[in-house]
Design a protein around this motif. Structure first.
Motif, short mmCIF file in Angstrom:
data_model
loop_
_atom_site.label_atom_id
_atom_site.label_comp_id
_atom_site.label_asym_id
_atom_site.label_seq_id
_atom_site.Cartn_x
_atom_site.Cartn_y
_atom_site.Cartn_z
N THR A 208 0.82 -1.21 0.00
CA THR A 208 0.00 0.00 0.00
C THR A 208 0.86 1.27 0.00
N GLU A 209 2.03 1.22 0.62
CA GLU A 209 2.93 2.38 0.58
C GLU A 209 3.48 2.58 -0.82
N PRO B 6 -0.49 8.17 -7.65
CA PRO B 6 -0.68 9.59 -7.97
C PRO B 6 0.13 10.05 -9.18
N MET C 260 1.90 1.76 -3.51
CA MET C 260 0.77 2.29 -4.27
C MET C 260 0.57 3.78 -4.00
N ALA C 261 0.73 4.18 -2.74
CA ALA C 261 0.52 5.58 -2.38
C ALA C 261 1.50 6.50 -3.07
N SER C 262 2.69 6.00 -3.37
CA SER C 262 3.69 6.82 -4.05
C SER C 262 3.62 6.70 -5.56
#
Length: 307
Positions: free
Chosen positions: A87-88, A95, A90-92
């Motif tokens: 998930t980290e 976007p 994906m978060a970077s």
């Protein structure tokens, strides 16, 4: 409309499960991820057994899939082999790729549709022939060739842009990569719009609107364009997911750390958790985009009604 949306949402469930199951099986049979963790030297049996137990790779594949899907519904996409939660990553990554996809879609909509309308209204004229030849060249040239040429000319030779995108990946830096990513799809949108405009221009409702004395601009925008955009919207809607997942080449050329970059790293290192996690989200993007496209049909063509 409400019943149609509910029915489509229910149809998305087996499609989502089937797609994720297929990807999960394909990724898990492409190699031994533990061997990739150990590098060139082979892992000793004790270390390999410990790593398999830690990442749940010692269980049967079907049990691994059920465990993974159960975690997905709680927002847990697993942990990469470097210890970082997926998930980290994906978060970077998402976007950046979303910004890149927005730029590419804008090129498709603005440039592709405008060129398609112009050539469709002037079918057989020199401008039509020139645009057809140009789009044929764009379709024929691979994306990595287009990207490397623009990077060399605009970034290295002329210095108009930075050859590599910074870690911030602002919209300004993503204009050229977005154009490269959208180049082939833009050519298809242009040709699809041209064909649709040229066919609908001879329709009865267009002749009726002209006979009523309506201004040419209103005939084109209110009558001709709205009905001609249905196949174009279908293509663009399905292309959103393809652009997000197919940006590996573009992101590698311009050093963009987005979804394509993470997928490339995951495949290269046989990081199954990363690959399956990112592809799962991309499947959801595909499904939602297709649903929105179907709902847009009724906006473009009032004759379409959903029971």
């Amino acid at each position: 409309m409400g019943r149609y949306v509910i029915r489509r949402l229910l149809q998305m469930i087996p499609v989502f499960i089937g797609a994720t199951l297929l990807i999960f099986l394909m990724v898990n049979v492409m190699g031994d991820p533990i061997a990739g963790l150990c590098g060139d030297r082979q892992c000793d049996p004790a270390t390999a057994a410990q790593l398999k137990k830690e990442f749940g790779l010692d269980k049967p594949v079907w049990q691994q899939y059920l465990t993974y899907m159960g975690n997905v519904f709680t927002g847990d996409f697993g942990t990469a082999f470097n210890g970082q939660p997926v998930t980290e990553l994906m978060a970077s990554a998402f976007p950046v790729t979303i910004r890149l996809t927005i730029v590419a879609i804008l090129f498709e909509i603005v440039v592709g549709i405008v060129l398609g309308v112009v050539t469709g209204l002037r079918r057989g004229r020199p401008v039509d022939t020139g645009v057809l030849l140009l789009t044929l060249v764009v379709i024929s040239v691979p994306t990595f060739v287009t990207g490397l040429l623009l990077q060399l000319l605009l970034g290295v030779e002329w210095g108009w842009i930075k050859p590599s995108v910074s870690t911030d990946a602002t919209f300004g830096e993503l204009i050229v990569p977005g154009l490269v990513l959208a180049s082939v799809s833009l050519a298809y949108v242009t040709r699809l719009t041209r064909t649709s405009i040229a066919e609908n221009k001879r329709s009865d409702y267009v002749r009726t609107a002209v006979a009523k004395g309506l201004p040419r601009r209103r005939v084109v925008t209110r009558h001709l364009l709205r009905n001609s955009l249905i196949p174009v919207v279908t293509f663009i809607g399905t292309d959103i997911g393809a652009l997000m997942g197919g940006a590996i080449v573009t992101e590698r050329i311009f050093n963009i750390h987005g979804v394509g970059f993470q997928l490339y790293q995951g495949i290269l290192r046989q990081n199954t958790q990363t690959v399956v996690g990112f592809v799962t989200v991309l499947v959801l993007v595909f499904l939602v985009a297709n649903l929105l496209v179907d709902l847009l049909y009724a906006v473009l063509d009032p004759r379409i009604r959903y029971a």
